[in-house]
Write a protein that holds these residues in place. Sequence first.
Motif, PDB file in Angstrom:
ATOM      1  N   GLN A   6     -13.378 -13.558 -10.846  1.00  0.00           N
ATOM      2  CA  GLN A   6     -13.591 -12.198 -10.362  1.00  0.00           C
ATOM      3  C   GLN A   6     -14.591 -11.437 -11.231  1.00  0.00           C
ATOM      4  N   LYS A   7     -14.460 -11.626 -12.552  1.00  0.00           N
ATOM      5  CA  LYS A   7     -15.394 -10.962 -13.464  1.00  0.00           C
ATOM      6  C   LYS A   7     -16.828 -11.423 -13.199  1.00  0.00           C
ATOM      7  N   GLU A   8     -16.983 -12.772 -12.997  1.00  0.00           N
ATOM      8  CA  GLU A   8     -18.320 -13.315 -12.742  1.00  0.00           C
ATOM      9  C   GLU A   8     -18.876 -12.773 -11.425  1.00  0.00           C
ATOM     10  N   TYR A   9     -18.015 -12.659 -10.417  1.00  0.00           N
ATOM     11  CA  TYR A   9     -18.436 -12.150  -9.108  1.00  0.00           C
ATOM     12  C   TYR A   9     -18.907 -10.689  -9.226  1.00  0.00           C
ATOM     13  N   GLU A  10     -18.139  -9.858  -9.932  1.00  0.00           N
ATOM     14  CA  GLU A  10     -18.509  -8.441 -10.098  1.00  0.00           C
ATOM     15  C   GLU A  10     -19.786  -8.309 -10.907  1.00  0.00           C
ATOM     16  N   ALA A  11     -19.980  -9.206 -11.897  1.00  0.00           N
ATOM     17  CA  ALA A  11     -21.198  -9.160 -12.712  1.00  0.00           C
ATOM     18  C   ALA A  11     -22.423  -9.471 -11.859  1.00  0.00           C
ATOM     19  N   MET A  12     -22.314 -10.484 -10.979  1.00  0.00           N
ATOM     20  CA  MET A  12     -23.433 -10.838 -10.116  1.00  0.00           C
ATOM     21  C   MET A  12     -23.750  -9.703  -9.129  1.00  0.00           C
ATOM     22  N   LYS A  13     -22.723  -9.031  -8.631  1.00  0.00           N
ATOM     23  CA  LYS A  13     -22.946  -7.881  -7.753  1.00  0.00           C
ATOM     24  C   LYS A  13     -23.759  -6.803  -8.465  1.00  0.00           C
ATOM     25  N   LEU A  14     -23.420  -6.559  -9.715  1.00  0.00           N
ATOM     26  CA  LEU A  14     -24.116  -5.547 -10.500  1.00  0.00           C
ATOM     27  C   LEU A  14     -25.571  -5.952 -10.736  1.00  0.00           C
TER      28      LEU A  14
END
Length: 527
Positions: A507-515
């Motif tokens: 989830q952290k990696e997914y949110e980072a890529m969104k940013l």
Amino acid sequence: MDEERALYIVRAGEAGAIERVLRDYSDKHRATFKFESTDEDKRKKLCEGIFKVLVKDIPTTCQVSCLEVLRILSRDKKVLVPVTTKENMQILLRLAKLNESDDSLEKVSEFPVIVESLKCLCNIVFNSQMAQQLSLELNLAAKLCNLLRKCKDRKFISDIKCFDLRLLFLLSLLHTDIRSQLRYELQGLPLLTQILESAFSIKWTDEYESAIDHNGPPLSPQETDCAIEALKALFNVTVDSWKVHKESDSHQFRVMAAVLRHCLLIVGPTEDKTEELHSNAVNLLSNVPVSCLDVLICPLTHEETAQEATTLDELPSDKTAEKETVLKNNTMVYNGMNMEAIHVLLNFMEKRIDKGSSYREGLTPVLSLLTECSRAHRNIRKFLKDQVLPPLRDVTNRPEVGSTVRNKLVRLMTHVDLGVKQIAAEFLFVLCKERVDSLLKYTGYGNAAGLLAARGLLAGGRGDNWYSEDEDTDTEEYKNAKPNINLITGHLEEPMPNPIDEMTEEQKEYEAMKLVNMLDKLSRPCH
């Protein structure tokens, strides 16, 4: 039918019959304030008949009955049009002892005639523009002042003084020229101040200090009414007196302020009368030049200073902030100064806030007065700061939540009435020495935003006025809570949980890529 019978007897009867019929008419219509238009002509003729009777040599009791009916009929503006003549006004002036410069008030039997004549004049002047013009022509204000001087040191004539003062108030309210005449030509300021001194039975202990008996009896109803009428007349006389031009003016205003201080420290016969008395005193204090308001506080005597020192030693050592203000023998003391009058004003302000209505008329005068006193006099400001904005300890609630004076004033900062919220915010700002950081500490940014925007201080700083550089001392409780205080709401908020702590690595990696993608879009040039 009442008017027809009374008119018939007035025209043809002898004094005894006239007195009886008019007394019956007066008893029946004592509480009448609205009249039938069908009997208007009869009432006009009855008024004319009464004036013709009053010029005759009739007994005092008959004069009183005539004047009582005339007072009732003068409540009707339409009836006054034909009867308001110079000759009729002079008849009333003569009966009220307003035409005789050397005649003293010795005959007690004439007092009821004088009182009823003054009551008639009050109604007629209030309801008739012609009577108001005739009052100027007949120099009625000077005659009223002359009658007041006869009454000044006399007892048992409170009703005469009361209605004389009421008529003087009406004249000065309706004619601005009379205000100037009263102030300068007729020496109305010292005269009316002396009337107040007499009503309060003031005994001076110093130039601007009076003896206060906290255990003494309340003012009588008659003394209270006289004082209220004198305060209202003085308000009109001093309405344009913001600036003092001469030393004699400064002295006179200080004497008046000292009398008003005494007024604030005494009580009337009822709670409502006390509030009315204090309300008029507050209104009049608002007209006093702010430089003369220093007499509202006074240094303690040697005996009181010794008592204060004893009281300070009795307080716990850990309450240093509270040590400044002590209550000894019913006297509010701060920094060696007697603050009783300021404390009464503060309590009066809080009562007006608690009423919850008519803030513009009832609350803004006392708030404005306290604001100007605080801005001009350091000891008053520091005392009020100690009472209204004591050192913060519990900051768990918003500043506007609670029952303290501070909470009530902060609530007013967002009131729908622009004038009310402005003066409430200004008062707190002055107590904070016009320092934005200090104001925000006690109110929160959200409540103070209106004032700061109007002053151009949204980015911080301080106001234009100079204040002493003594610093506020924060309590340990406030210092510990300060890092977690929300600057917008002004209260302590628990730290919000970090949403990342509950995420998985995916989830952290997914949110980072969104940013990253969002930043990439923002960095691309627009086509």
